[in-house]
Enzyme design. Sequence first.
Site, short mmCIF file in Angstrom:
data_model
loop_
_atom_site.label_atom_id
_atom_site.label_comp_id
_atom_site.label_asym_id
_atom_site.label_seq_id
_atom_site.Cartn_x
_atom_site.Cartn_y
_atom_site.Cartn_z
CD GLU A 13 80.27 46.18 38.72
OE1 GLU A 13 79.59 46.76 38.99
OE2 GLU A 13 81.34 46.19 39.59
CG HIS A 15 76.50 49.70 36.48
ND1 HIS A 15 76.05 49.16 35.71
CD2 HIS A 15 77.32 49.63 37.85
CE1 HIS A 15 76.99 47.80 36.36
NE2 HIS A 15 77.93 48.18 37.83
CG HIS A 160 76.67 44.04 38.09
ND1 HIS A 160 75.54 43.80 38.30
CD2 HIS A 160 77.36 45.05 38.30
CE1 HIS A 160 75.20 45.27 38.98
NE2 HIS A 160 76.81 45.29 39.15
CG ASP A 283 79.39 49.48 41.55
OD1 ASP A 283 78.84 49.17 40.43
OD2 ASP A 283 78.72 48.50 42.43
#
Length: 320
Positions: A13, A15, A160, A283
Amino acid sequence: MLKKPQCPVIAIEEHYSDAELTALFTGRDAAGSPALFRKLEDVGAARLKDMDETGIDVQVLSHTAPSLQRISSGAVELGRRVNDRLAAIVATAPTRFAGFAALPTSDPAAAADELERCVTRLGFKGAMIHGLAHGHFIDDERYWPIFARAEALDVPIYLHPAMPHEAVIEAYYKEYAKDYPVLLRAAWGFTVETATLGVRLVLSGVFDRHPNLKFILGHLGEGLPFLLWRIDNGLARPGQKSVAFRELFSRHFSVTTSGFFSNPALLLCVQELGIDRILFAVDYPFEANAPGPAWLETVPLCDEDKAKIASGNARRLLKM
């Protein structure tokens, strides 16, 4: 200890931002520090250097929230451009990057086709959907064509968080939002919104129609693993429609460690869901890379189980 290269670390995860898409973000979705946006925009040498220094071998890249979930006009064409550009990013470092598709949920049939294109032609590992889609929870049957295609392709959908509905912000958070803006996000609001979506999906009947459908929840399941027994027990009381809530959730959902490096919380998830449903994530860049792999080295699990979390489960679920 996690021994490389036998046990790489895959973070799923992580980004980035596409300039054309993020230029359309408005209001709370457009908020963020310049330093954060610089890290989201960087998918080159600086990101790879940080990965090298912190022990992360692969990042599965996904667009930052809310991605395409607020875009209606031109979303299908925009989604293709965004995903093509992500494929080009992955191609610059194919042993270090992989991708989750951004889906134009304003047109579910087109979104299903885009998911198939991204998986079969671009090599993506699934897709990510962020929070409410155009004001709707995505358990609504209008979105089930996306899930049917994901099942047929045997790829997961990563659910998400995104910003809570404005009516929820007004009713629940307005007194504290100014002094504690992250309360709407990672500190609480994101968790409540995404956990509610997980509950609704189990209750919706989508798993009866699509028994092989797979979802991923970040942040160690948005609190749901801790609550599974109580939810299941409550729904077993007289007057409820019959649903095997705990069984269905445990069968169809995996969770990641994104932004949640806690031994007690991790061990609870292992006990409730089993080690094969826990995957590593950081994250990034909302969380720094370094603490995640360092924490994973120290968790009170055997090396075999650590290796499953670090990369083994991702390799199996995402076919990496």
